[in-house]
Design a protein around this motif. Structure first.
Motif, mmCIF file in Angstrom:
data_model
loop_
_atom_site.group_PDB
_atom_site.id
_atom_site.type_symbol
_atom_site.label_atom_id
_atom_site.label_comp_id
_atom_site.label_asym_id
_atom_site.label_seq_id
_atom_site.Cartn_x
_atom_site.Cartn_y
_atom_site.Cartn_z
ATOM 1 N N ASP A 27 0.956 -1.556 -0.203
ATOM 2 C CA ASP A 27 0.069 0.263 0.189
ATOM 3 C C ASP A 27 0.700 1.714 -0.009
ATOM 4 O OD1 ASP A 27 -2.122 -1.386 0.158
ATOM 5 O OD2 ASP A 27 -1.819 -1.717 2.242
ATOM 6 N N GLY A 28 2.344 1.461 0.074
ATOM 7 C CA GLY A 28 3.096 2.218 -0.053
ATOM 8 C C GLY A 28 4.816 1.458 0.510
ATOM 9 N N PHE A 29 5.558 3.096 0.522
ATOM 10 C CA PHE A 29 6.734 2.735 1.126
ATOM 11 C C PHE A 29 7.164 3.187 2.070
ATOM 12 C CE2 PHE A 29 6.462 3.952 -4.037
ATOM 13 C CZ PHE A 29 6.601 2.205 -4.063
ATOM 14 N N LEU A 30 7.951 2.962 3.092
ATOM 15 C CA LEU A 30 8.337 2.908 4.005
ATOM 16 C C LEU A 30 10.584 3.174 3.465
ATOM 17 C CD1 LEU A 30 7.485 1.276 7.195
ATOM 18 C CD2 LEU A 30 7.114 3.379 6.395
ATOM 19 N N ILE A 31 10.705 5.134 3.509
ATOM 20 C CA ILE A 31 12.270 5.414 2.637
ATOM 21 C C ILE A 31 12.577 5.272 3.550
ATOM 22 C CG2 ILE A 31 13.218 7.576 1.688
ATOM 23 C CD1 ILE A 31 11.175 7.045 -0.283
ATOM 24 N N ILE A 32 13.541 5.100 3.690
ATOM 25 C CA ILE A 32 15.409 5.421 4.957
ATOM 26 C C ILE A 32 16.409 5.803 3.306
ATOM 27 C CG2 ILE A 32 17.265 4.997 5.760
ATOM 28 C CD1 ILE A 32 15.403 2.440 7.287
ATOM 29 N N GLU A 56 6.039 7.288 5.258
ATOM 30 C CA GLU A 56 6.927 7.792 6.268
ATOM 31 C C GLU A 56 8.379 7.682 5.918
ATOM 32 O OE1 GLU A 56 6.308 7.617 10.893
ATOM 33 O OE2 GLU A 56 4.644 6.372 10.843
ATOM 34 N N ALA A 57 9.203 8.119 5.823
ATOM 35 C CA ALA A 57 10.953 8.373 6.148
ATOM 36 C C ALA A 57 11.746 8.670 6.876
ATOM 37 C CB ALA A 57 10.675 9.565 4.630
ATOM 38 N N LEU A 58 13.131 8.241 6.812
ATOM 39 C CA LEU A 58 14.363 8.218 7.454
ATOM 40 C C LEU A 58 15.077 9.030 6.797
ATOM 41 C CD1 LEU A 58 15.568 8.876 10.577
ATOM 42 C CD2 LEU A 58 15.815 6.138 9.887
ATOM 43 N N TYR A 59 15.391 10.502 6.886
ATOM 44 C CA TYR A 59 17.053 10.618 6.519
ATOM 45 C C TYR A 59 17.918 11.020 7.540
ATOM 46 C CZ TYR A 59 13.009 12.239 3.338
ATOM 47 O OH TYR A 59 12.184 11.873 1.882
ATOM 48 N N ILE A 60 19.131 10.428 7.610
ATOM 49 C CA ILE A 60 19.975 9.977 7.980
ATOM 50 C C ILE A 60 21.398 9.247 7.095
ATOM 51 C CG2 ILE A 60 18.834 7.281 7.658
ATOM 52 C CD1 ILE A 60 19.510 8.123 11.396
ATOM 53 N N GLN A 70 15.774 1.415 15.226
ATOM 54 C CA GLN A 70 14.793 2.010 16.012
ATOM 55 C C GLN A 70 14.166 2.199 15.375
ATOM 56 O OE1 GLN A 70 14.999 1.885 19.861
ATOM 57 N NE2 GLN A 70 17.065 0.657 19.991
ATOM 58 N N GLN A 71 14.228 3.273 14.589
ATOM 59 C CA GLN A 71 13.020 3.759 13.685
ATOM 60 C C GLN A 71 12.036 2.467 13.037
ATOM 61 O OE1 GLN A 71 12.299 7.499 12.478
ATOM 62 N NE2 GLN A 71 10.638 5.428 12.591
ATOM 63 N N ILE A 72 12.970 1.709 12.996
ATOM 64 C CA ILE A 72 12.217 0.414 11.709
ATOM 65 C C ILE A 72 11.314 0.107 13.113
ATOM 66 C CG2 ILE A 72 11.982 -1.660 10.847
ATOM 67 C CD1 ILE A 72 15.022 -0.696 9.749
ATOM 68 N N LYS A 73 11.665 -0.230 14.080
ATOM 69 C CA LYS A 73 11.040 -1.006 15.254
ATOM 70 C C LYS A 73 9.690 -0.486 15.743
ATOM 71 C CE LYS A 73 14.659 -2.863 18.442
ATOM 72 N NZ LYS A 73 15.449 -2.783 20.299
ATOM 73 N N GLN A 74 9.941 1.000 16.040
ATOM 74 C CA GLN A 74 8.921 1.848 15.543
ATOM 75 C C GLN A 74 7.701 1.669 14.638
ATOM 76 O OE1 GLN A 74 9.692 6.008 16.790
ATOM 77 N NE2 GLN A 74 7.699 6.686 16.000
ATOM 78 N N GLY A 77 5.373 -1.199 14.446
ATOM 79 C CA GLY A 77 4.413 -1.268 15.562
ATOM 80 C C GLY A 77 3.080 -0.663 14.739
ATOM 81 N N GLU A 78 3.831 0.168 13.936
ATOM 82 C CA GLU A 78 2.567 1.020 12.762
ATOM 83 C C GLU A 78 1.870 -0.260 11.581
ATOM 84 O OE1 GLU A 78 2.874 5.534 12.627
ATOM 85 O OE2 GLU A 78 4.230 4.686 13.830
ATOM 86 N N TYR A 79 2.575 -0.464 10.874
ATOM 87 C CA TYR A 79 2.893 -1.455 9.684
ATOM 88 C C TYR A 79 3.122 -2.812 9.643
ATOM 89 C CZ TYR A 79 3.069 4.193 8.523
ATOM 90 O OH TYR A 79 2.766 5.683 8.607
ATOM 91 N N ASN A 80 2.906 -3.223 8.496
ATOM 92 C CA ASN A 80 3.501 -4.751 7.730
ATOM 93 C C ASN A 80 4.120 -4.268 7.002
ATOM 94 O OD1 ASN A 80 3.266 -7.450 7.783
ATOM 95 N ND2 ASN A 80 1.510 -7.547 6.507
ATOM 96 N N ILE A 81 5.390 -4.517 7.242
ATOM 97 C CA ILE A 81 6.468 -4.346 6.509
ATOM 98 C C ILE A 81 6.424 -6.120 6.411
ATOM 99 C CG2 ILE A 81 9.116 -4.052 6.125
ATOM 100 C CD1 ILE A 81 9.028 -2.030 8.852
ATOM 101 N N VAL A 82 6.885 -5.852 4.762
ATOM 102 C CA VAL A 82 6.679 -6.975 4.163
ATOM 103 C C VAL A 82 7.624 -7.653 3.202
ATOM 104 C CG1 VAL A 82 4.140 -7.170 3.940
ATOM 105 C CG2 VAL A 82 5.316 -6.143 2.016
ATOM 106 N N LEU A 83 7.964 -6.324 3.078
ATOM 107 C CA LEU A 83 9.417 -6.677 2.078
ATOM 108 C C LEU A 83 10.894 -5.681 2.232
ATOM 109 C CD1 LEU A 83 9.620 -4.955 -0.938
ATOM 110 C CD2 LEU A 83 8.124 -6.990 -1.352
ATOM 111 N N SER A 84 12.018 -5.823 2.467
ATOM 112 C CA SER A 84 12.661 -4.545 2.126
ATOM 113 C C SER A 84 13.823 -4.354 1.482
ATOM 114 C CB SER A 84 13.564 -4.217 3.556
ATOM 115 O OG SER A 84 14.374 -3.578 3.874
#
Length: 414
Positions: A27-32, A56-60, A70-74, A77-84
């Motif tokens: 349904d969408g992306f989490l970006i680092i 959501e995105a983390l710029y690091i 730590q961010q991925i752990k958070q 709790g909100e999303y089902n990460i099905v692949l990385s």
């Protein structure tokens, strides 16, 4: 909500089809990504995708692995990460650490680390590699020319060719421990794209590279997929060498991109590999040559689904250009005129979103930048754009390739 985690995700214009395929599954992306990539690409990410596709995105900076975990752990709790997925050099090792920690399918820390260090690669693939020299090697024992390259470089970055003893002596004070010094091999480059599941090779494809003449032959100026000028024996050997590489670096699961150089006498030398998808438009060319998506098969690997990549139905070619002829020749008048995001803050349209195409002729015409460049290209930054084209037979491809190359490589004003 099912999401995909992308390391280096703001580089989406390099892999538009990969992100497009992901949206069939999530349904969408989490970006680092790095702050620099955010500054360069964030404003254009949603120009093609729906506005809410990035959840959501983390710029690091890539070395801050603990903060990423730590961010991925958070996020878990909100999303089902099905692949990385990692798509950039910067995050090769840190993404592997994170993926191992959370038990996402990935190449593994060992393979990621080795892909970032040419010296280790040379040690593991010594019998297939160019002859290596040390800083204290007497010049009388060196077969010139030699090439000096940083151990952590890629894509021809930081390479220096020393043609004789005089050049060697001048360069000696600049040599450091993080440089590899090796025999300079002249020849044709090739890459092998390999899909791996639990260390087992499930698909291999071979691509022939088009390069400038020496000493700029590290600069890719195009590709053929499948190879236009390789024998069956050469293709088989390239695949065998890559299978050996997969075993020796203990590559676990994902896509491995290995590069080789083939000397005029037919001897094949291993150059380097990356534990990530290939750059430029290599993946798009598989779609043009097979009518199937290598990106989809890569995602199948990461999700433990069946891999079924068909053989090529036609030849696909790509040529980069450093300047465009003016006016454009008739054969370049194409409906597939898209723009890449970098200089003009535009996007690269996914290949499958292009209009229906014929099996022969120009398929994509992409302009990367409108900036003037040197008459003689010296780096990938001098490439102004590229053309992808297809032909049904070997002879048709040879003829079309000659026509395109002679036009695009003409000097300004000709």
């Amino acid at each position: 909500m099912n999401v995909a985690l992308f390391f280096g995700g703001m580089e989406h214009s390099l892999y538009p089809d990969l992100f497009d395929e992901c949206l069939n599954r999530v349904d969408g992306f989490l970006i680092i990504d790095t702050p620099l990539n955010r500054q360069a690409h964030a404003q254009v990410f949603n120009r093609y995708f729906p506005a809410d596709v990035v959840k959501e995105a983390l710029y690091i900076e890539p070395h801050l692995v603990g903060d990423m975990i730590q961010q991925i752990k958070q996020w878990q709790g909100e999303y089902n990460i099905v692949l990385s997925v990692n798509v950039t050099e910067e995050f090769l090792v840190s993404a592997a650490f994170c993926n191992d920690y959370f038990r996402f399918e990935n190449p593994g820390v060992m393979a990621a680390k080795i892909s970032s260090d040419k010296r280790i690669q040379r040690a593991l693939m010594s019998e297939f590699s160019p002859k290596e020299y040390q800083c204290d090697t007497p010049s009388a024992d060196i077969d010139f020319p030699v090439v000096v390259k940083p151990t952590d470089s890629h894509g021809g970055q930081g390479f220096t060719i020393l043609s004789d003893e005089e050049a060697w002596q001048r360069y000696l004070p600049r040599l450091t421990e993080n440089m590899v010094i090796e025999q300079y091999i002249q020849g044709v480059d090739s890459s092998v794209e390999t899909l791996v599941v639990d260390g087992e090779v499930v698909f291999q494809g071979v691509t022939e590279e088009i390069s400038l003449p020496a000493p700029l032959d590290f600069l890719e100026m195009g590709y053929y997929q499948p190879p236009l000028n390789f024998s069956e024996e050469c293709v088989a050997t390239l695949k065998d060498y890559t299978k050996t590489l997969v075993q020796r670096v203990q590559f676990r699961t994902g896509i491995l991109h290995a590069e080789f150089r083939i000397r005029p006498d037919g001897r094949i030398f291993f150059i380097e590999f990356a534990a990530r998808p290939p750059g430029d438009s290599v993946l798009a060319m598989y779609r043009h040559s097979t009518d199937a998506s290598l990106e989809a098969q890569f995602l199948n690997v990461l999700q433990r689904e069946t891999v079924n990549m068909p053989k090529a139905k036609r030849f696909a070619g790509q040529h980069f250009y450093t300047n465009l002829p003016s006016p454009l020749p008739d054969w370049l008048q194409s409906p597939y005129q898209n723009r890449n995001c970098y200089e003009d803050t535009e996007y690269r349209v996914p290949t499958r979103c292009l209009s229906a195409r014929n099996s022969s002729g120009i398929q994509e015409f992409v302009q990367l930048t409108t900036k003037a460049t040197r008459d003689r290209p010296e780096s990938s930054a001098d490439r102004q754009g590229f053309i992808i084209y297809t032909a049904p037979t070997h002879s048709d491809m040879q003829q079309l390739s000659r026509t395109i190359a002679s036009t695009l490589h003409a000097k300004k004003g000709e």
